[in-house]
Design a protein around this motif. Structure first.
Motif, PDB file in Angstrom:
ATOM      1  N   LEU A   1     -16.185 -11.819  16.574  1.00 51.34           N
ATOM      2  CA  LEU A   1     -16.865 -11.399  17.808  1.00 51.34           C
ATOM      3  C   LEU A   1     -17.138  -9.897  17.814  1.00 51.34           C
TER       4      LEU A   1
ATOM      5  N   THR B   1     -11.576 -13.073  16.816  1.00 49.26           N
ATOM      6  CA  THR B   1     -11.837 -11.809  17.494  1.00 49.26           C
ATOM      7  C   THR B   1     -12.618 -10.866  16.581  1.00 49.26           C
TER       8      THR B   1
ATOM      9  N   SER C   1     -16.183 -10.697  25.014  1.00 51.36           N
ATOM     10  CA  SER C   1     -15.502 -11.711  24.192  1.00 51.36           C
ATOM     11  C   SER C   1     -14.529 -11.074  23.211  1.00 51.36           C
ATOM     12  N   TRP C   2     -14.953  -9.988  22.581  1.00 56.83           N
ATOM     13  CA  TRP C   2     -14.081  -9.261  21.647  1.00 56.83           C
ATOM     14  C   TRP C   2     -12.833  -8.784  22.380  1.00 56.83           C
TER      15      TRP C   2
END
Length: 139
Positions: A57, A54, A14-15
């Protein structure tokens, strides 16, 4: 430990999805015609929101990675040291995205859309290196 590893992978992916897309917004910002204020502001807003998300995450990705590292470091080979170096590079890249977004917002960044297209490929290389090091453990 497998649950920790599973969630670590989810948060890392996800990052990196954010790190893949944020520079694409930079490409679009570099291509905005001088008079398109609304388009520029919309892209900047998207960039700010994506950077914030971001970053949120990245925190559990790094925290869970630290948890795993504390359990592995004694028996790990050189691959783990190399992976930690890749993680530091990813954190640096994330930080450079924040710096570039601030410069784009202030109108002081002069990079071309071509430069941003190349810059956009760096997180792909970092992710490939991290996955190969963690999965193959070459040394």
């Amino acid at each position: 430990m497998l649950w920790v590893k599973a969630f670590h992978i989810v948060f890392v992916v996800s990052w990196f999805a954010g790190l893949f897309y944020l520079p694409r917004i930079f490409v679009n910002l570099a291509m905005v015609p001088p008079g398109s204020v609304a388009e520029r502001e919309r892209l900047l807003l998207m960039g700010r929101k994506l950077l914030r998300f971001t970053t949120l995450l990245a925190v559990p990705a790094l925290g869970l990675g630290l948890w795993l590292w504390l359990g592995w470091w004694r028996g790990a080979g050189g691959w783990l040291h190399a992976k930690l170096f890749v993680v530091l590079l990813a954190i640096g890249y994330h930080h450079s995205c924040a710096v570039l977004l601030r410069k784009l917002d202030a109108g002081t960044d002069r990079h071309s859309h071509r430069w941003f297209r190349i810059y956009n490929e760096l997180p792909v290389l970092l992710l490939v290196a991290a996955v190969v090091l963690a999965a193959v453990k070459p040394f």
